[in-house]
Motif scaffolding. Structure first.
Motif, PDB file in Angstrom:
ATOM      1  N   GLU B  85       0.820  -1.210   0.000  1.00 42.68           N
ATOM      2  CA  GLU B  85       0.000   0.000   0.000  1.00 42.68           C
ATOM      3  C   GLU B  85       0.859   1.267   0.000  1.00 42.68           C
ATOM      4  O   GLU B  85       0.562   2.218  -0.732  1.00 42.68           O
ATOM      5  CB  GLU B  85      -0.950  -0.002   1.205  1.00 42.68           C
ATOM      6  CG  GLU B  85      -1.879   1.196   1.179  1.00 42.68           C
ATOM      7  CD  GLU B  85      -3.016   1.077   2.187  1.00 42.68           C
ATOM      8  OE1 GLU B  85      -3.086   0.049   2.899  1.00 42.68           O
ATOM      9  OE2 GLU B  85      -3.813   2.019   2.271  1.00 42.68           O
ATOM     10  N   THR B 161      -4.260   0.147 -13.909  1.00 44.56           N
ATOM     11  CA  THR B 161      -5.445   0.495 -13.107  1.00 44.56           C
ATOM     12  C   THR B 161      -5.118   1.654 -12.161  1.00 44.56           C
ATOM     13  O   THR B 161      -5.940   2.552 -11.956  1.00 44.56           O
ATOM     14  CB  THR B 161      -5.910  -0.739 -12.290  1.00 44.56           C
ATOM     15  OG1 THR B 161      -6.205  -1.796 -13.202  1.00 44.56           O
ATOM     16  CG2 THR B 161      -7.132  -0.426 -11.448  1.00 44.56           C
ATOM     17  N   ALA B 164      -4.521   4.969 -14.547  1.00 43.63           N
ATOM     18  CA  ALA B 164      -5.584   5.405 -15.467  1.00 43.63           C
ATOM     19  C   ALA B 164      -6.432   6.573 -14.944  1.00 43.63           C
ATOM     20  O   ALA B 164      -6.665   7.532 -15.680  1.00 43.63           O
ATOM     21  CB  ALA B 164      -6.466   4.215 -15.853  1.00 43.63           C
ATOM     22  N   PRO B 165      -6.903   6.549 -13.692  1.00 39.64           N
ATOM     23  CA  PRO B 165      -7.752   7.659 -13.244  1.00 39.64           C
ATOM     24  C   PRO B 165      -7.004   8.993 -13.171  1.00 39.64           C
ATOM     25  O   PRO B 165      -7.606  10.058 -13.316  1.00 39.64           O
ATOM     26  CB  PRO B 165      -8.208   7.224 -11.847  1.00 39.64           C
ATOM     27  CG  PRO B 165      -8.016   5.743 -11.815  1.00 39.64           C
ATOM     28  CD  PRO B 165      -6.821   5.483 -12.669  1.00 39.64           C
ATOM     29  N   TYR B 167      -4.576   9.928 -15.300  1.00 40.28           N
ATOM     30  CA  TYR B 167      -4.516  10.421 -16.685  1.00 40.28           C
ATOM     31  C   TYR B 167      -5.880  10.866 -17.194  1.00 40.28           C
ATOM     32  O   TYR B 167      -5.973  11.824 -17.952  1.00 40.28           O
ATOM     33  CB  TYR B 167      -3.900   9.362 -17.603  1.00 40.28           C
ATOM     34  CG  TYR B 167      -2.407   9.265 -17.442  1.00 40.28           C
ATOM     35  CD1 TYR B 167      -1.569  10.205 -18.028  1.00 40.28           C
ATOM     36  CD2 TYR B 167      -1.821   8.265 -16.677  1.00 40.28           C
ATOM     37  CE1 TYR B 167      -0.189  10.133 -17.873  1.00 40.28           C
ATOM     38  CE2 TYR B 167      -0.440   8.184 -16.509  1.00 40.28           C
ATOM     39  CZ  TYR B 167       0.367   9.117 -17.108  1.00 40.28           C
ATOM     40  OH  TYR B 167       1.725   9.067 -16.942  1.00 40.28           O
ATOM     41  N   LEU B 168      -6.943  10.170 -16.770  1.00 40.85           N
ATOM     42  CA  LEU B 168      -8.289  10.603 -17.177  1.00 40.85           C
ATOM     43  C   LEU B 168      -8.527  12.042 -16.742  1.00 40.85           C
ATOM     44  O   LEU B 168      -9.041  12.868 -17.502  1.00 40.85           O
ATOM     45  CB  LEU B 168      -9.351   9.686 -16.562  1.00 40.85           C
ATOM     46  CG  LEU B 168     -10.789  10.006 -16.991  1.00 40.85           C
ATOM     47  CD1 LEU B 168     -11.096   9.376 -18.353  1.00 40.85           C
ATOM     48  CD2 LEU B 168     -11.811   9.526 -15.974  1.00 40.85           C
ATOM     49  N   ARG B 169      -8.146  12.357 -15.509  1.00 34.98           N
ATOM     50  CA  ARG B 169      -8.328  13.722 -15.000  1.00 34.98           C
ATOM     51  C   ARG B 169      -7.418  14.715 -15.718  1.00 34.98           C
ATOM     52  O   ARG B 169      -7.829  15.827 -16.054  1.00 34.98           O
ATOM     53  CB  ARG B 169      -8.073  13.755 -13.496  1.00 34.98           C
ATOM     54  CG  ARG B 169      -9.247  13.187 -12.709  1.00 34.98           C
ATOM     55  CD  ARG B 169      -8.902  12.898 -11.261  1.00 34.98           C
ATOM     56  NE  ARG B 169     -10.058  12.462 -10.502  1.00 34.98           N
ATOM     57  CZ  ARG B 169     -10.606  11.250 -10.576  1.00 34.98           C
ATOM     58  NH1 ARG B 169     -10.091  10.341 -11.377  1.00 34.98           N
ATOM     59  NH2 ARG B 169     -11.666  10.940  -9.856  1.00 34.98           N
ATOM     60  N   GLU B 175      -9.894  17.928 -14.269  1.00 31.99           N
ATOM     61  CA  GLU B 175     -10.000  18.143 -12.824  1.00 31.99           C
ATOM     62  C   GLU B 175      -8.588  18.251 -12.240  1.00 31.99           C
ATOM     63  O   GLU B 175      -7.649  17.661 -12.783  1.00 31.99           O
ATOM     64  CB  GLU B 175     -10.687  16.937 -12.157  1.00 31.99           C
ATOM     65  CG  GLU B 175     -12.137  16.777 -12.512  1.00 31.99           C
ATOM     66  CD  GLU B 175     -12.632  15.378 -12.133  1.00 31.99           C
ATOM     67  OE1 GLU B 175     -13.265  15.256 -11.070  1.00 31.99           O
ATOM     68  OE2 GLU B 175     -12.378  14.424 -12.896  1.00 31.99           O
ATOM     69  N   GLN B 184      -6.991   7.908  -3.699  1.00 30.37           N
ATOM     70  CA  GLN B 184      -8.232   7.266  -4.136  1.00 30.37           C
ATOM     71  C   GLN B 184      -7.954   6.147  -5.144  1.00 30.37           C
ATOM     72  O   GLN B 184      -8.530   5.065  -5.056  1.00 30.37           O
ATOM     73  CB  GLN B 184      -9.182   8.314  -4.727  1.00 30.37           C
ATOM     74  CG  GLN B 184     -10.449   7.749  -5.356  1.00 30.37           C
ATOM     75  CD  GLN B 184     -11.285   6.902  -4.397  1.00 30.37           C
ATOM     76  OE1 GLN B 184     -11.225   7.051  -3.181  1.00 30.37           O
ATOM     77  NE2 GLN B 184     -12.049   5.979  -4.956  1.00 30.37           N
ATOM     78  N   ARG B 187      -6.778   3.111  -3.316  1.00 30.42           N
ATOM     79  CA  ARG B 187      -7.871   2.362  -2.681  1.00 30.42           C
ATOM     80  C   ARG B 187      -8.578   1.446  -3.684  1.00 30.42           C
ATOM     81  O   ARG B 187      -8.835   0.274  -3.405  1.00 30.42           O
ATOM     82  CB  ARG B 187      -8.930   3.321  -2.104  1.00 30.42           C
ATOM     83  CG  ARG B 187      -8.479   4.136  -0.932  1.00 30.42           C
ATOM     84  CD  ARG B 187      -9.545   5.176  -0.577  1.00 30.42           C
ATOM     85  NE  ARG B 187     -10.690   4.604   0.103  1.00 30.42           N
ATOM     86  CZ  ARG B 187     -11.962   4.958  -0.097  1.00 30.42           C
ATOM     87  NH1 ARG B 187     -12.255   5.875  -1.010  1.00 30.42           N
ATOM     88  NH2 ARG B 187     -12.929   4.406   0.576  1.00 30.42           N
ATOM     89  N   VAL B 188      -8.906   2.024  -4.841  1.00 33.29           N
ATOM     90  CA  VAL B 188      -9.614   1.263  -5.873  1.00 33.29           C
ATOM     91  C   VAL B 188      -8.748   0.100  -6.366  1.00 33.29           C
ATOM     92  O   VAL B 188      -9.209  -1.038  -6.472  1.00 33.29           O
ATOM     93  CB  VAL B 188     -10.000   2.191  -7.049  1.00 33.29           C
ATOM     94  CG1 VAL B 188     -10.438   1.396  -8.268  1.00 33.29           C
ATOM     95  CG2 VAL B 188     -11.096   3.153  -6.610  1.00 33.29           C
ATOM     96  N   ALA B 191      -8.349  -2.642  -3.691  1.00 34.84           N
ATOM     97  CA  ALA B 191      -9.586  -3.404  -3.500  1.00 34.84           C
ATOM     98  C   ALA B 191      -9.777  -4.379  -4.658  1.00 34.84           C
ATOM     99  O   ALA B 191     -10.112  -5.553  -4.448  1.00 34.84           O
ATOM    100  CB  ALA B 191     -10.783  -2.453  -3.392  1.00 34.84           C
ATOM    101  N   ALA B 192      -9.538  -3.915  -5.870  1.00 34.41           N
ATOM    102  CA  ALA B 192      -9.707  -4.779  -7.046  1.00 34.41           C
ATOM    103  C   ALA B 192      -8.679  -5.908  -7.041  1.00 34.41           C
ATOM    104  O   ALA B 192      -9.010  -7.065  -7.312  1.00 34.41           O
ATOM    105  CB  ALA B 192      -9.594  -3.948  -8.318  1.00 34.41           C
TER     106      ALA B 192
END
Lengths: 209, 209
Positions: B85, B161, B164-165, B167-169, B175, B184, B187-188, B191-192
């Motif tokens: 983590e 994984t 990716a979020p 780069y999306l932002r 954002e 965040q 965490r995702v 969990a996955a």
């Protein structure tokens, strides 16, 4: 019908022209790419005079932005299958399919490569994504109501988790995106959502190692 | 030392010139942006003659690509904290920090906006990402060895994984990205991964609704 003076957009007869010019813009984009896009060719393809185009759009950039925004606002249907997993799978597969079509490839290339330097296009990317996100949120809120996801699951966060790996492949790694890509992001998103990782962090105990 | 004839890249004295020109390229990019980037200004800033630059790089595009690839190959350290983590958090925060610096902002704008239309830049994006992915994979393989993740967890899939979020932002929603964004996505991803959703699909039972 009167024209809408707040947007300057025509309605009635004007709406037909607008639809024809939008369709011609996308067709030209698919056939020739952004660099070769001209108002003259678009007008010819739409069967209208060039001045008709210039009366409504100041240049090819604003025409392209407008056509893309309209096209992308409607090109991905929001599923309602009654179950979260099938809804998410339909949604993810729709995104993948949209970008694998010739039109999708041309739009992707224009929005993220050829016309990426235009501020209007950056705004259109945000706007289109935000709009899709807003329209798809019922997929998540319905699942929470059905008890298929933890209370407090953030719909926007979940949908961004779903979409992000597809865009990473499209925009950075240039890996092919297909049904397996769609199904994989559904697995990841569902696992994270079910574990409560898509609720706002303040409602959540720390994740242990 | 002889020059490396397979790449045409200089070594020894030439390596110093190369480093100085790369640094000047990035500094010019940060100060003035891609559109205003010229070989003349880069040479002046590096304290070398313009012909020295042109002996090594055919144009500003290949110089920029080369400078970006070298910069990005080394700008994100791979953590080894002993725990998955904290490793993932360090990795995600490094990505966020890299793109929030003035240099990172300028590089992002050049790679995804100003110079996005250059095929060399698209290749550089893929190359830089693949290289980072390869270097960070031990974070995942060590965690599997320590028993912190299911056997068979796919390191590349996990790291994509994670990234990716962010780069999306950066690339679509525009954002802000910050430590909360990094935490965040950790965490995702955790969990996955713990739920086994980041193993190849053939090893996994179907995900039930």
């Amino acid at each position: 019908m009167p024209s809408d003076s707040s947007t300057g957009r025509p309605v009635g007869r004007g709406a037909k022209v607008r639809t024809a010019v939008h369709a011609a813009t996308l067709a030209e984009l698919v056939d020739k790419g952004y660099a070769a896009l001209t108002v003259e060719n678009i007008a010819q393809r739409a069967g209208v005079h060039k001045t008709t185009v210039y009366r409504r759009w100041k240049d090819r950039e604003s025409l392209l932005t407008d056509a893309l925004a309209e096209h992308m606002a409607t090109d991905i249907p929001v599923p309602d299958t009654g179950a979260l997993e099938t809804d998410l799978r339909a949604l993810a597969r729709s995104i993948v399919q949209a970008f694998n079509s010739p039109a999708g490839q041309a739009i992707l290339a224009a929005m993220f490569t050829g016309a990426a330097h235009l501020p209007e296009i950056a705004a259109a990317r945000r706007h289109v994504f935000d709009d899709r996100l807003a329209r798809a949120q019922p997929v998540v809120t319905r699942a929470v109501e059905r008890g298929q996801l933890p209370e407090g699951t953030d719909p926007a966060e979940l949908l961004k988790t779903l979409a992000a790996p597809i865009y990473l492949r499209l925009l950075i790694t240039a890996e092919p995106v297909d049904e397996a890509t769609a199904d994989q992001t559904v697995r990841v998103t569902l696992a994270a959502a079910r574990a409560g990782a898509l609720r706002p962090v303040r409602d959540d105990p720390p994740v242990g190692e």
